[in-house]
Design a protein around this motif. Structure first.
Motif, mmCIF file in Angstrom:
data_model
loop_
_atom_site.group_PDB
_atom_site.id
_atom_site.type_symbol
_atom_site.label_atom_id
_atom_site.label_comp_id
_atom_site.label_asym_id
_atom_site.label_seq_id
_atom_site.Cartn_x
_atom_site.Cartn_y
_atom_site.Cartn_z
ATOM 1 N N ASP A 48 42.819 -38.835 -18.201
ATOM 2 C CA ASP A 48 42.796 -38.162 -16.905
ATOM 3 C C ASP A 48 41.975 -36.887 -16.973
ATOM 4 N N ALA A 49 42.101 -36.140 -18.055
ATOM 5 C CA ALA A 49 41.346 -34.897 -18.200
ATOM 6 C C ALA A 49 39.851 -35.168 -18.318
ATOM 7 N N LEU A 50 39.487 -36.198 -19.061
ATOM 8 C CA LEU A 50 38.079 -36.561 -19.185
ATOM 9 C C LEU A 50 37.457 -36.839 -17.820
ATOM 10 N N PHE A 51 38.139 -37.652 -17.030
ATOM 11 C CA PHE A 51 37.598 -37.996 -15.719
ATOM 12 C C PHE A 51 37.668 -36.820 -14.756
ATOM 13 N N ALA A 52 38.646 -35.958 -14.918
ATOM 14 C CA ALA A 52 38.713 -34.767 -14.076
ATOM 15 C C ALA A 52 37.507 -33.866 -14.326
ATOM 16 N N PHE A 53 37.244 -33.559 -15.592
ATOM 17 C CA PHE A 53 36.089 -32.724 -15.908
ATOM 18 C C PHE A 53 34.788 -33.377 -15.437
ATOM 19 N N TRP A 54 34.654 -34.655 -15.706
ATOM 20 C CA TRP A 54 33.400 -35.344 -15.376
ATOM 21 C C TRP A 54 33.137 -35.339 -13.861
ATOM 22 N N THR A 55 34.129 -35.708 -13.068
ATOM 23 C CA THR A 55 33.918 -35.772 -11.617
ATOM 24 C C THR A 55 33.708 -34.387 -11.016
ATOM 25 N N LEU A 56 34.424 -33.387 -11.520
ATOM 26 C CA LEU A 56 34.217 -32.032 -11.022
ATOM 27 C C LEU A 56 32.804 -31.540 -11.327
ATOM 28 N N LYS A 57 32.337 -31.794 -12.532
ATOM 29 C CA LYS A 57 31.007 -31.341 -12.904
ATOM 30 C C LYS A 57 29.930 -32.067 -12.095
ATOM 31 N N GLU A 58 30.100 -33.356 -11.900
ATOM 32 C CA GLU A 58 29.143 -34.114 -11.095
ATOM 33 C C GLU A 58 29.165 -33.654 -9.640
ATOM 34 N N ALA A 59 30.347 -33.408 -9.089
ATOM 35 C CA ALA A 59 30.448 -32.947 -7.700
ATOM 36 C C ALA A 59 29.765 -31.601 -7.529
ATOM 37 N N TYR A 60 29.948 -30.705 -8.500
ATOM 38 C CA TYR A 60 29.294 -29.392 -8.434
ATOM 39 C C TYR A 60 27.775 -29.549 -8.450
ATOM 40 N N ILE A 61 27.265 -30.331 -9.381
ATOM 41 C CA ILE A 61 25.819 -30.534 -9.480
ATOM 42 C C ILE A 61 25.264 -31.105 -8.179
ATOM 43 N N LYS A 62 25.981 -32.032 -7.573
ATOM 44 C CA LYS A 62 25.506 -32.648 -6.340
ATOM 45 C C LYS A 62 25.580 -31.675 -5.172
ATOM 46 N N ALA A 63 26.573 -30.803 -5.158
ATOM 47 C CA ALA A 63 26.656 -29.805 -4.088
ATOM 48 C C ALA A 63 25.518 -28.793 -4.206
ATOM 49 N N VAL A 64 25.189 -28.383 -5.426
ATOM 50 C CA VAL A 64 24.082 -27.455 -5.636
ATOM 51 C C VAL A 64 22.758 -28.107 -5.248
ATOM 52 N N GLY A 65 22.648 -29.409 -5.521
ATOM 53 C CA GLY A 65 21.457 -30.144 -5.112
ATOM 54 C C GLY A 65 20.280 -30.033 -6.037
ATOM 55 N N LYS A 66 20.510 -29.626 -7.294
ATOM 56 C CA LYS A 66 19.413 -29.470 -8.248
ATOM 57 C C LYS A 66 19.386 -30.567 -9.299
ATOM 58 N N GLY A 67 20.265 -31.531 -9.178
ATOM 59 C CA GLY A 67 20.226 -32.694 -10.048
ATOM 60 C C GLY A 67 20.281 -32.372 -11.525
ATOM 61 N N LEU A 68 19.469 -33.085 -12.302
ATOM 62 C CA LEU A 68 19.515 -32.976 -13.758
ATOM 63 C C LEU A 68 18.887 -31.702 -14.285
ATOM 64 N N SER A 69 18.407 -30.816 -13.390
ATOM 65 C CA SER A 69 17.881 -29.540 -13.868
ATOM 66 C C SER A 69 18.991 -28.616 -14.358
ATOM 67 N N LEU A 70 20.246 -28.942 -14.034
ATOM 68 C CA LEU A 70 21.395 -28.176 -14.516
ATOM 69 C C LEU A 70 22.015 -28.870 -15.719
ATOM 70 N N ASP A 71 22.247 -28.109 -16.783
ATOM 71 C CA ASP A 71 22.892 -28.664 -17.968
ATOM 72 C C ASP A 71 24.406 -28.695 -17.779
ATOM 73 N N LEU A 72 25.033 -29.799 -18.165
ATOM 74 C CA LEU A 72 26.482 -29.933 -18.010
ATOM 75 C C LEU A 72 27.254 -28.914 -18.839
ATOM 76 N N ASP A 73 26.647 -28.410 -19.919
ATOM 77 C CA ASP A 73 27.364 -27.438 -20.743
ATOM 78 C C ASP A 73 27.125 -25.999 -20.287
ATOM 79 N N GLY A 74 26.418 -25.810 -19.172
ATOM 80 C CA GLY A 74 26.149 -24.471 -18.678
ATOM 81 C C GLY A 74 27.226 -23.926 -17.757
ATOM 82 N N PHE A 75 28.223 -24.723 -17.463
ATOM 83 C CA PHE A 75 29.345 -24.274 -16.655
ATOM 84 C C PHE A 75 30.588 -25.018 -17.111
ATOM 85 N N ALA A 76 31.729 -24.365 -16.974
ATOM 86 C CA ALA A 76 32.966 -24.915 -17.532
ATOM 87 C C ALA A 76 34.084 -24.835 -16.505
ATOM 88 N N PHE A 77 34.881 -25.890 -16.457
ATOM 89 C CA PHE A 77 36.026 -25.954 -15.558
ATOM 90 C C PHE A 77 37.327 -25.768 -16.326
#
Length: 253
Positions: A161-190
């Motif tokens: 559950d934690a794995l999918f929570a982190f993954w979906t939150l990080k993907e949702a954030y990236i999609k809201a920002v709208g910059k796609g793969l230009s953002l590194d997943l390890d550059g922000f933490a939930f």
């Protein structure tokens, strides 16, 4: 269906409309009808998917978005136009007379989902929890160090559950920002309880401007929504499960 036929706008004020459609509940007869809601370029792209389930989830997500916009503001589902931003994220092209809708969609095995807000940049991610590639090992290569430490501290029965929570939150954030793969997943933490986000110096963002919401639309799916707002505590999510029949009725109304 016209706006006057509708119930009060679920996107009015500070509400985010989140809708999802279970693709397994769509009948064989309904798939061609849903596909007709798409524009030609989308139908052509759908045909390029090799697996039927991938093709169906793509069609379902785009039909869900187009039908929902038409139910909210009138017009044919095919009339809505989108254009990519500088990073390739599709954004709605709207007429001045229409609300400032901001939209995002996501699809995975068995589920399609959308988020619609007015004047609020929004992102949504859904994942099938049956996928086997999202592991602690993968997280170690892409997640922030604090998130990996939180995973290591999880009881074994809570790790998935934690794995999918982190993954979906990080993907949702990236999609809201709208910059796609230009953002590194390890550059922000939930953190998860409560949900909050922090940013590395390389990402000049403000955690106090972000709203996040997690849910499980089905026992086999995880979903997260992210939205930027100057007063994020005023936002709330309107959750709606819909059927193909709901969409088809609206498109005929």
């Amino acid at each position: 269906m016209t706006p006057s036929d509708q119930q009060p706008d679920p996107c009015a004020g500070n509400r985010i409309l989140v809708r999802w459609l279970a693709t397994t509940a769509v009948s064989a007869e309904q798939w061609p009808l849903l596909a007709r809601m798409l524009v030609e370029a989308e139908r052509e792209r759908a045909l390029r998917f090799h697996r039927a389930r991938d093709r169906e989830s793509y069609v379902a997500a785009h039909a869900l978005l187009r039908a929902t916009l038409s139910q909210l503001a009138g017009g044919a589902p095919q009339s809505w136009q989108f254009r990519p931003n500088a990073w390739g994220k599709p954004e709605l092209v709207r007429e001045r007379s229409l609300p400032d809708f901001r939209v995002n969609l996501s699809h995975t095995e068995g589920l399609a989902a959308i988020a619609v807000a007015t004047g609020v940049n929004v992102g949504i991610d859904v994942e099938s929890t049956r996928r086997e590639d999202l592991t602690r090992e993968l997280a170690g290569s892409v997640f922030a160090a604090a998130e990996c430490a939180a995973l290591d501290a999880c009881p074994p029965e809570q790790l998935k559950d934690a794995l999918f929570a982190f993954w979906t939150l990080k993907e949702a954030y990236i999609k809201a920002v709208g910059k796609g793969l230009s953002l590194d997943l390890d550059g922000f933490a939930f953190t998860l309880d409560p949900i909050s986000v922090s940013f590395a110096p390389a990402i000049p963002d403000d955690p106090s401007e972000w709203f996040f919401h997690r849910s499980g639309p089905t026992p086999e799916h995880a979903m997260a929504v992210a939205a930027r707002h100057p007063r994020p505590n005023t936002l709330r999510v309107v959750l709606q499960q819909v059927s193909a029949e709901d969409l088809l009725k609206g498109s005929r109304g």
